[in-house]
Design a protein around this motif. Structure first.
Motif, PDB file in Angstrom:
ATOM      1  N   ALA A   1     -14.424  15.125 -53.483  1.00 27.53           N
ATOM      2  CA  ALA A   1     -13.177  15.376 -54.203  1.00 27.53           C
ATOM      3  C   ALA A   1     -13.196  14.554 -55.473  1.00 27.53           C
ATOM      4  CB  ALA A   1     -11.986  14.957 -53.342  1.00 27.53           C
ATOM      5  N   PRO A   2     -12.590  15.060 -56.538  1.00 28.10           N
ATOM      6  CA  PRO A   2     -12.599  14.286 -57.788  1.00 28.10           C
ATOM      7  C   PRO A   2     -11.702  13.057 -57.663  1.00 28.10           C
ATOM      8  CG  PRO A   2     -11.292  16.269 -58.043  1.00 28.10           C
ATOM      9  CD  PRO A   2     -11.926  16.357 -56.687  1.00 28.10           C
ATOM     10  N   VAL A   3     -12.152  12.032 -58.353  1.00 30.06           N
ATOM     11  CA  VAL A   3     -11.319  10.833 -58.433  1.00 30.06           C
ATOM     12  C   VAL A   3     -10.663  10.851 -59.795  1.00 30.06           C
ATOM     13  CG1 VAL A   3     -11.303   8.331 -58.537  1.00 30.06           C
ATOM     14  CG2 VAL A   3     -12.780   9.495 -56.910  1.00 30.06           C
ATOM     15  N   ILE A   4      -9.339  10.801 -59.808  1.00 34.84           N
ATOM     16  CA  ILE A   4      -8.635  10.908 -61.077  1.00 34.84           C
ATOM     17  C   ILE A   4      -7.896   9.619 -61.346  1.00 34.84           C
ATOM     18  CG2 ILE A   4      -6.867  12.198 -62.320  1.00 34.84           C
ATOM     19  CD1 ILE A   4      -7.682  14.541 -60.293  1.00 34.84           C
TER      20      ILE A   4
ATOM     21  N   PHE B   1      -1.822  14.666 -66.485  1.00 37.41           N
ATOM     22  CA  PHE B   1      -2.120  14.127 -65.153  1.00 37.41           C
ATOM     23  C   PHE B   1      -1.093  14.639 -64.144  1.00 37.41           C
ATOM     24  CE2 PHE B   1      -1.630  10.967 -61.865  1.00 37.41           C
ATOM     25  CZ  PHE B   1      -2.942  10.704 -61.501  1.00 37.41           C
ATOM     26  N   GLU B   2       0.204  14.533 -64.549  1.00 39.19           N
ATOM     27  CA  GLU B   2       1.274  14.946 -63.634  1.00 39.19           C
ATOM     28  C   GLU B   2       1.198  16.448 -63.363  1.00 39.19           C
ATOM     29  OE1 GLU B   2       5.180  13.490 -64.791  1.00 39.19           O
ATOM     30  OE2 GLU B   2       4.222  11.562 -65.211  1.00 39.19           O
ATOM     31  N   ALA B   3       0.893  17.199 -64.375  1.00 40.06           N
ATOM     32  CA  ALA B   3       0.804  18.644 -64.193  1.00 40.06           C
ATOM     33  C   ALA B   3      -0.318  18.991 -63.216  1.00 40.06           C
ATOM     34  CB  ALA B   3       0.533  19.307 -65.546  1.00 40.06           C
TER      35      ALA B   3
ATOM     36  N   CYS C   1      -9.411  10.238 -73.833  1.00 32.33           N
ATOM     37  CA  CYS C   1      -8.762   9.091 -74.468  1.00 32.33           C
ATOM     38  C   CYS C   1      -7.781   9.622 -75.488  1.00 32.33           C
ATOM     39  CB  CYS C   1      -9.809   8.246 -75.192  1.00 32.33           C
ATOM     40  SG  CYS C   1     -10.259   6.825 -74.229  1.00 32.33           S
ATOM     41  N   ALA C   2      -6.556   9.195 -75.384  1.00 30.72           N
ATOM     42  CA  ALA C   2      -5.563   9.603 -76.360  1.00 30.72           C
ATOM     43  C   ALA C   2      -4.521   8.528 -76.464  1.00 30.72           C
ATOM     44  CB  ALA C   2      -4.922  10.912 -75.911  1.00 30.72           C
TER      45      ALA C   2
ATOM     46  N   VAL D   1     -11.070  10.346 -66.086  1.00 26.03           N
ATOM     47  CA  VAL D   1     -10.349   9.141 -66.493  1.00 26.03           C
ATOM     48  C   VAL D   1      -9.423   9.480 -67.637  1.00 26.03           C
ATOM     49  CG1 VAL D   1     -10.583   6.811 -67.378  1.00 26.03           C
ATOM     50  CG2 VAL D   1     -12.311   7.731 -65.830  1.00 26.03           C
ATOM     51  N   PHE D   2      -8.148   9.191 -67.485  1.00 30.02           N
ATOM     52  CA  PHE D   2      -7.202   9.305 -68.588  1.00 30.02           C
ATOM     53  C   PHE D   2      -6.914   7.904 -69.063  1.00 30.02           C
ATOM     54  CE2 PHE D   2      -6.442  12.966 -65.924  1.00 30.02           C
ATOM     55  CZ  PHE D   2      -6.186  14.002 -66.797  1.00 30.02           C
TER      56      PHE D   2
END
Lengths: 874, 374
Positions: A817-820, A43-45, A32-33, A851-852
Motif C-alpha cells: 500500500a502507498p505510504v502518504i 491530500f484530504e481529497a 513540493c508547493a 510526499v507532500f
C-alpha cells in the motif's frame, strides 16, 4: 496498490476549478508547493476518495466543499494486480462513485459496487491496514487523538501483527490470560492494596485486626488470671497461716507462757523490794559510822594542834615588842636628818640672793657707759638719711631711659636717609652757558648759575631772557612723603617725652643722671655702716639708756668669794638631802614588821579559840576521846552486819529486767498473733471478694477461650499471608510471561524498524507499548525516555519510521500500500531530514511513497519523482 | 463385690475459643451432658459410686452457673454418690472454690479434698490424693503406702497427675510412680489427667476424658466401669461410651493416579454422624495437580456436613506432568508462566518457603485455568 494520478475539481479552495497531479510513479514521489497552494487539499481529497463513501456527508466530506458550495469531485488512477483503474467520486449534488478499467475503458462498477471495489483495495476502511499508512500534517501518530481513531489504528496494527506473527491470543494467552489475571488480581485486591499492604475492610486486614484484638485481649486476660491466681495463692497461704495461728493448742501454749512469766516476775519483784529496804539500812549505818569516825579524827587532830599553838603564841608576842621598839628608833633618826636639810637650804638661799643683786649692779653701770656713743651715731645717721632723700629726688628728674635715646638716634638716621633718597629722585635742570652769554636764566624766579644743578618738583618755569619762558614738567606723580613725615613726627614725640629738644641735649642729661646716681649710692653705704640695724633700733637704744638709773647700785662685794660660798652651801644642802633619803625607808620597814607581828598574833589567838571550842573544857577532854572511839567501834559492827544482809538478799533477788523482758515478750507474741489473725481475716475477706468477682466474670475461662481463639487467629492470618504470597506469585508469573510474549509478538515490526532506526540514530533501541502497539520508550545512552517527552522532531521521525516499518510488513504480507506523508517532517532539522530521505528511499524499493511538503528547498534534496500540479477540467 | 464408675477430666465450662460459630457452645454443652451420661450408665450398671479423678472443672474459678448446674445434675439421682477429686485445673490452691463447693454440694456429692481414707462402703476404703496446687512438685500418692486398713478391706486409690513422662500439661516433676498400686497395696488406682484411656497395669488405669476436647488422642470418649470381686482378685474393667462428639484425624494417603474423592468418602463417617464429628483429614503421599484440586474441592463440598472439617495437605506432594501443564495451556504466555512456576517449585537452590509458594501458585493457576475453561 499504487496510485498513478490524482485529479480534483470544486474541492475547498478550488471552487469551480480543478487541479491534477499526474505521473505518480513507483518509489518516492514528491509534491513540493508553498502553503495555500492546494497541497493539503489534494491530500484530504485523496483520503476522502478512499475512505469516505460518496453517499454520505460527514465532517470530512463537508470540509471538502468550497465556501461557495458546489459538488466536490475527486478522481484517482490506480494500478493493482488486477490492472489499472480510474476511481471517481462526486459528493453532494450528483453524488456518484465510479470505477473505470483504464485498460479497456469499461465501467467496472458504480455507486455501492464502486464503494465495495474501493473497500477491497484498502481492506476495511480506516481500520484496514492501509489506514495507518497515512501520515498527516502535524499528526505524528503519537499525539492525542480521538479515542475511536486511536482504537481504530491500534486495531490496524494489531491485525497486521497477528497476520504476520499468528493470533495474538495464542501468543499472549489472550482472553484466558486476561480473565485469569483479572481473577487473581481481584482475589488479591480483596486482601491487599496495590502496594501490597493489607486492604482496609478486606479479609486479610480483618484477620490481622482480629488477631491483634485477640492478642490484646489475651494479654489483658492473662494478666487478670495471673492476678486471680496470685489472689488464690495469697488466700491459701493466709488461710493456712490462720489455721496454724488460731489452733487451740497454740492459743493454750501462748496463754501458759504468759502466766509462767507473770508469776516469775511477781516473785522477783517482792524479793527486790526487800533488797531495797536492806540497802537503805546499810546506807544509813554506813553514814553514821563515817560521821563518828570523822568526829574522832577531828578531836585527835585538835589536841595536837592546841599544843603546837601555845608555843607559837609566845614567840609571836616577843616579835611584836621588838617591832615596836625598832619603829620608834627609825622615827627619831628621820626627824634629825630633816632638820639638817632645812638648815642647809636656808643658807644657800641667802647666798644666792646676794649674788643676784651684785650682777644687776654691774650691768647697769656698763649700760650707762655705752649711751653717749650711740647718741652720736644716731645724729650722723639722721643726717645721712636726709642727704639720700635729696639725691633721690634729683635723680628722678634727670633720668632718661637709655632705650628712648637709642630710638631717637635711629629716628634721626632714618630721616636723613629718607631725605637723601628724595633728593636723588627729583628731576633737575642745569645750564651750561656759552662763554659769552651774559644773560642769566631763572628758574622759578631764581637765577640758575652755570653748571648749577637744580631740582624741582612738578613743573618749573625757566625764564630765558630774550627767548621766553620755558616750562619744565617732570610729569611724575607728586611723590608721597609719608615716610619722612612719619619719621619726623616720631622724632618730635620722642623729644617731647624726654623733655629735651635735641639728641645732644638728651645725651647730656643722661650723663648728669649717671653722676647723681653714683653719689646717692655712696651715701647709702655710709648709712648702713652707721646704723646697721636701722635708725629705729638706734633710737630705741638711746631711749633705753636714758631711762636706766644708777641709784642703789653697790659694787662692794667680791663676786668670786660670793660664788664659792654659794657652791659650798649647795653641796651641804645635797648632803643633807641624801642623809634624809637614806633613813626614810627605815620607817616603813619598821611599820611593816610591826603589822606582820600584830597579824600573826591575832591569827594565833583566833586558832586557839577555835580549838578550845572543839576540845571543850580541858578536864572533860580525855573522857570525850574515850566516848568517841567507843561509838565508832559499835557502828563498825552494825555496818558489817548490814552489808552481809544486803549481799544475801541480792543473791536471792535474780535479774528482774530479764524476767520482765520474758514477760513482755510472751505478751507481745500474743498481741502480734491476735493482730495477725485480724489482718489475715481482713486480707482473706478482701481476697474472697476479689476472687468471687473474678470467678463470677469467669476470667479464667475467658482467658483460655481467648488464648485458643488467638492460636486459631494466628493460623488464619498465616493462611492469609500465604494466600497473598501465592496470589502475588501467580500474578507476577503471569505478568512476566505476558510481557515476554508481547516482545515475541512485536518481534517482526522491531526487525523492520531496527535498520531504519540505525539509519537515523546511533545506539537507540525502542520498546513498544503493549496496548497501543506504538513506541513507548526509547533507550539511548543507557537512559530510558518516554516517547511523549522526546522532541517534536524525533517523535515525527519515529512516527514515520514506524509507519514505514509497518508498510514494509504489509508489503511482505503481499498487500503493498502507498505510504502518504503530508508535511510529516516539519520539526526535523536538515541533517535529519536527509537521513529520513535515505530511509524513505531505502524503503521505496518496493514501496510507493507520496510526499507532500511545503518545504521546497529542504525537499529538493529528497530527490525522487517530482510531481507538479496542473489545472484540470473534468 | 464393689462396682463403680471411674471418670475424670470433665473440664466443665471449657469454652473452645479456637472454633467459630455455635460449635464452641455445642462442645461446652456436650461436656455438661457427660454428667447425665455417667449417671445413666451408673443406674444401668447398678453402680452407686462415680469417682471423678480430677479436673472436673476447667478452671480454678468456674463461673457460678457451671458449678451450680453441674451439682443440680448430680443431685438429680440421690442414689448415686459422686466423689470429686481436685485436679491440677481445679486444685485446692483455689480454696475459695472448694469452700464454695463444700457449701453448695448436694448430699450425694463427696469432695475428696483431704488425703485421708473415705469409706465408700463397708470394707471398701478410698484413698484420695487431691492436688494441693496447680503444680504440687511432689508425689501426692506417697501417703497411701503408710495408710493401713483392716485385712480384707478393698483399697481404692484416687489421684490426678502424670505417670512416666506423659502429662497433659507438658513436663512434670511430680510423677506418680507406676507401681504405686503395688507399693500401697491398692486393689485399684483410679487416675486422671491424661485425656486418652491408658491401662498402666491391671490395677492402675487412666480412664481418659468422657468427652474429648482435642485431636490428640484420636479415641472416642469413654468412662470405665470397674467391678471388684474382692481383695486380691484382678478388677474387671469395661469401657462405656460417653461422648457426644467424635474428634478424629483421618490419614488420607494418596498415590499418583488415585482418585481422591472416593478415597476421602471411604474415610469420612456416615452422614448422620457427621454433625457431631470434628475431623482433620491429614493428606499424604503423591498427587497430580488435578487430583489435588479435586481433593480440596471435595473437602470444601463435604465441610458443611460436619461440626468441623479441615484438610491438612502439608504432607501431600504434587507431581506435575506435561499433560497437567497442557491443561493449563499448550503454549503461549500462560504455559510460560506455568513452566516458570514449576521450575521454581522444583529448584532445590531456592529456600523451601519459596518453592512452597511457587507450588501453591502453580496449583492456583491450574484451578484458575480450569475455572475459566469450564
Amino acid at each position: 496498490m499504487k496510485i498513478s494520478a490524482l485529479r480534483l475539481f470544486n474541492v475547498k479552495r478550488f471552487a469551480s476549478r480543478g487541479v491534477a497531479i499526474e505521473g505518480i510513479g513507483d518509489g518516492v514521489n514528491v509534491l513540493c508547493a508553498a502553503n495555500e497552494f492546494g497541497k493539503s487539499t489534494s491530500f484530504e481529497a485523496l483520503h476522502a476518495l478512499f475512505f469516505q463513501p460518496h453517499s454520505g456527508t460527514p465532517g470530512d466530506v463537508q470540509r471538502l466543499r468550497p465556501y461557495s458550495g458546489g459538488n466536490p469531485l475527486v478522481e484517482a488512477d490506480i494500478t493493482t494486480d488486477g490492472g489499472s483503474f480510474r476511481i471517481t467520486k462526486q459528493y453532494y449534488g450528483g453524488r456518484s462513485a465510479r470505477v473505470l478499467d483504464l485498460g479497456s475503458g469499461r465501467l467496472v462498477a458504480q455507486a455501492d459496487e464502486a464503494e465495495n471495489f474501493i473497500s477491497s483495495l484498502i481492506r476495511g476502511g480506516t481500520s484496514g491496514p492501509a489506514g495507518l499508512l497515512w501520515v498527516r500534517q502535524g499528526i505524528t501518530g503519537i499525539e492525542k487523538r480521538s479515542r475511536i481513531e486511536e482504537e481504530g489504528e491500534k486495531q490496524v496494527r494489531q491485525s497486521l501483527l497477528e497476520s504476520v506473527q499468528g493470533e495474538v491470543e495464542a501468543v499472549t494467552g489472550g482472553r484466558r490470560m486476561a480473565d485469569i489475571m483479572a481473577a487473581a488480581k481481584e482475589a488479591l485486591s480483596d486482601m491487599v492494596t496495590a502496594t501490597g499492604r493489607p486492604k482496609a475492610g478486606g479479609r486479610y486486614a480483618a484477620a490481622i485486626e482480629q488477631r491483634d484484638r485477640l492478642a490484646a485481649d489475651e494479654a489483658r486476660l492473662a494478666a487478670e488470671v495471673t492476678r486471680l491466681r496470685q489472689a488464690l495463692d495469697q488466700r491459701a497461704n493466709a488461710a493456712a497461716r490462720l489455721v496454724e495461728l488460731d489452733s487451740p493448742a497454740e492459743r493454750e501454749a501462748r496463754r501458759a507462757a504468759i502466766q509462767t512469766a507473770q508469776s516469775r516476775f511477781d516473785a522477783a519483784k517482792a524479793q527486790n523490794e526487800k533488797l531495797k529496804t536492806a540497802e537503805a539500812e546499810l546506807k544509813l549505818v554506813s553514814e553514821r559510822r563515817n560521821a563518828a569516825e570523822r568526829e574522832l579524827k577531828a578531836f585527835t587532830e585538835a589536841l595536837g594542834k592546841a599544843a603546837l599553838l601555845q608555843s607559837s603564841l609566845s614567840s609571836a608576842e616577843i616579835n611584836r615588842a621588838e617591832a615596836i621598839k625598832r619603829r620608834r628608833e627609825a622615827s627619831d633618826a628621820i626627824e634629825k636628818a630633816r632638820e639638817n636639810v632645812d638648815l642647809a637650804e636656808a643658807e644657800e638661799q641667802e647666798l644666792r640672793e646676794r649674788l643676784i643683786r651684785f650682777d644687776a649692779a654691774t650691768k647697769a653701770h656698763e649700760a650707762h657707759k655705752r649711751l653717749a656713743d650711740v647718741k652720736q651715731r644716731l645724729a650722723e645717721a639722721e643726717k645721712l638719711r636726709q642727704s639720700i632723700e635729696e639725691g633721690e629726688a634729683q635723680l628722678a628728674l634727670l633720668q632718661i631711659p637709655t632705650k628712648s635715646i637709642e630710638e631717637l638716634q635711629a629716628c634721626e638716621v632714618e630721616i636723613a636717609k629718607l631725605r637723601a633718597i628724595d633728593e636723588a629722585a627729583r628731576p633737575s635742570v642745569s645750564i651750561h652757558y656759552e662763554a659769552d652769554t651774559a644773560e642769566t636764566v631763572t628758574l622759578d624766579g631764581k637765577p640758575l648759575a652755570d653748571g648749577e644743578d637744580r631740582t624741582y618738583d612738578g613743573h618749573a618755569r625757566l625764564e630765558v631772557a630774550g627767548i621766553g619762558t620755558i616750562i619744565l614738567r617732570s610729569n611724575r606723580p607728586s611723590r608721597s612723603d609719608n615716610q619722612l613725615v612719619q619719621a619726623e613726627a616720631a622724632r618730635t614725640a620722642l623729644l617731647a617725652s624726654m623733655g629735651v629738644n635735641s639728641l645732644s641735649a638728651a645725651r647730656d642729661r643722661q650723663a648728669r643722671a649717671q653722676q647723681a646716681d653714683s653719689d646717692l649710692r655712696g651715701s647709702r653705704d655710709r648709712l648702713s655702716f652707721v646704723a646697721p640695724e636701722g635708725l629705729a633700733k638706734l633710737r630705741e637704744e638711746v631711749e633705753a639708756g636714758n631711762t636706766t638709773s644708777l641709784e642703789g647700785i653697790d659694787l662692794d662685794e667680791d663676786p668670786a668669794l660670793l660664788r664659792t660660798a654659794l657652791a659650798q652651801a649647795e653641796e651641804r644642802r645635797k648632803q643633807a638631802r641624801l642623809a634624809l633619803r637614806e633613813v626614810e625607808p627605815d620607817q616603813s620597814r619598821a611599820d611593816d614588821a610591826f603589822v606582820a607581828a600584830e597579824t600573826r598574833l591575832a591569827s594565833l589567838i583566833s586558832d586557839q579559840a577555835q580549838l578550845a571550842a572543839i576540845l571543850g573544857p580541858e578536864e572533860a577532854r580525855s573522857e570525850r576521846a574515850h566516848t568517841l572511839s567507843g561509838t565508832l567501834t559499835d557502828l563498825d559492827k552494825s555496818l558489817s552486819e548490814a552489808e552481809a544482809r544486803v549481799l544475801e538478799l541480792g543473791t536471792d533477788a535474780g535479774d528482774l529486767a530479764s524476767i520482765e523482758a520474758t514477760l513482755t515478750r510472751a505478751r507481745s507474741i500474743e498481741a502480734a498473733v491476735d493482730k495477725e489473725i485480724n489482718a489475715l481475716r481482713e486480707t482473706m475477706a478482701g481476697l474472697n471478694a476479689e476472687i468471687r468477682a473474678q470467678s463470677e466474670e469467669a476470667v479464667e475461662e475467658k482467658w483460655r477461650e481467648t488464648s485458643e481463639a488467638l492460636t486459631a487467629a494466628n493460623a488464619r492470618m498465616a493462611a492469609h499471608e500465604k494466600e497473598v504470597a501465592v496470589l502475588q506469585r501467580v500474578t507476577t508469573a503471569l505478568e512476566n510471561a505476558r510481557s515476554e510474549a508481547r516482545e515475541l509478538y512485536l518481534k517482526p515490526v522491531m526487525a523492520e524498524l531496527g535498520p531504519l532506526l540505525r539509519l537515523l540514530f546511533d545506539d537507540v533501541s525502542i520498546t513498544f507499548d503493549d496496548k497501543t502497539l506504538l513506541p513507548q520508550t526509547i533507550l539511548r545512552n543507557g537512559q530510558e525516555e518516554d516517547v511523549d517527552r522526546l522532541s517534536g522532531g524525533m517523535r515525527e521521525q519515529l512516527s514515520v519510521l514506524t509507519r514505514l516499518a509497518f508498510a514494509r510488513l504489509l508489503a511482505r504480507d503481499g498487500r503493498p500500500a502507498p505510504v502518504i506523508l503530508d508535511d510529516a517532517l516539519v520539526y526535523s532539522d536538515d541533517d535529519r531530514i536527509e537521513k529520513m530521505f535515505d530511509a524513505l528511499h531505502r524503503q521505496s524499493r518496493d514501496q510507493q511513497i507520496i510526499v507532500f511538503s511545503c518545504r521546497q528547498r529542504a525537499f529538493q534534496k529528497l530527490g525522487g519523482n517530482v510531481l507538479q500540479m496542473k489545472d484540470w477540467q473534468p | 463385690m464393689f462396682r463403680f464408675i471411674h471418670s475424670s477430666d470433665l473440664h466443665l465450662g471449657k469454652r473452645f475459643g479456637n472454633f467459630e460459630g455455635d460449635l464452641p457452645s455445642r462442645l461446652r454443652e456436650a461436656r455438661h451432658h457427660v454428667i447425665t451420661q455417667l449417671a445413666a450408665h451408673a443406674r444401668e450398671q447398678s453402680a452407686t459410686t462415680v469417682l471423678l479423678a480430677g479436673d472436673t472443672f476447667d478452671t480454678e474459678t468456674p463461673a457460678p452457673h457451671v458449678r451450680r448446674q453441674a451439682f443440680a445434675e448430680m443431685a438429680h439421682d440421690p442414689e448415686i454418690r459422686w466423689v470429686i477429686l481436685p485436679g491440677n485445673h481445679d486444685s485446692l490452691q483455689s480454696s475459695q472454690l472448694w469452700t464454695t463447693l463444700k457449701a453448695e454440694a448436694p448430699e450425694n456429692v463427696v469432695l475428696a479434698v483431704e488425703p485421708r481414707p473415705i469409706e465408700l462402703a463397708s470394707g471398701v476404703v478410698l484413698l484420695p490424693a487431691p492436688c494441693t496446687t496447680r503444680r504440687p512438685g511432689r508425689d501426692l500418692t506417697e501417703w497411701m503406702d503408710g495408710q493401713a486398713s483392716p485385712d480384707g478391706t478393698l483399697r481404692i486409690g484416687l489421684a490426678h497427675g502424670a505417670i512416666r513422662s506423659f502429662s497433659e500439661e507438658g513436663a512434670a516433676s511430680e510423677v506418680i510412680p507406676p507401681d504405686r498400686a503395688r507399693r500401697a497395696g491398692l486393689d485399684y488406682l483410679a487416675l486422671g489427667d491424661w485425656h486418652g484411656t491408658v491401662s498402666v497395669d491391671p490395677r492402675t488405669q487412666y480412664c481418659g476424658t468422657p468427652e474429648p476436647d482435642r485431636f490428640k488422642h484420636d479415641a472416642p470418649g469413654t468412662a470405665l466401669l470397674v467391678t471388684m470381686a474382692g481383695s486380691s482378685s484382678i478388677p474387671d474393667i469395661q469401657a462405656l461410651p460417653t461422648a457426644t462428639f467424635v474428634w478424629r484425624s483421618l490419614d488420607l494417603h494418596l498415590l499418583e493416579g488415585d482418585a481422591p474423592e472416593p478415597a476421602l468418602s471411604s474415610l469420612l463417617p456416615a452422614s448422620r454422624e457427621r454433625r457431631n464429628s470434628l475431623i482433620r483429614v491429614v493428606a499424604s503421599g503423591h498427587t497430580r495437580l488435578a487430583a489435588r484440586a479435586d481433593l480440596v474441592a471435595a473437602v470444601e463440598r463435604a465441610a458443611p456436613d460436619f461440626a468441623f472439617l479441615e484438610l491438612d495437605q502439608d504432607g501431600l506432594a504434587t507431581e506435575c506432568e506435561l499433560e497437567d501443564l497442557d491443561q493449563i495451556d499448550r503454549g503461549g504466555a500462560l504455559r510460560e508462566a506455568a513452566n516458570a512456576l514449576l521450575a521454581e517449585s522444583t529448584d532445590e537452590r531456592r529456600p523451601l518457603s519459596e518453592r512452597e509458594i511457587a507450588r501453591a501458585a502453580l496449583m492456583r493457576l491450574y484451578s484458575y485455568t480450569q475455572a475459566v475453561t469450564s
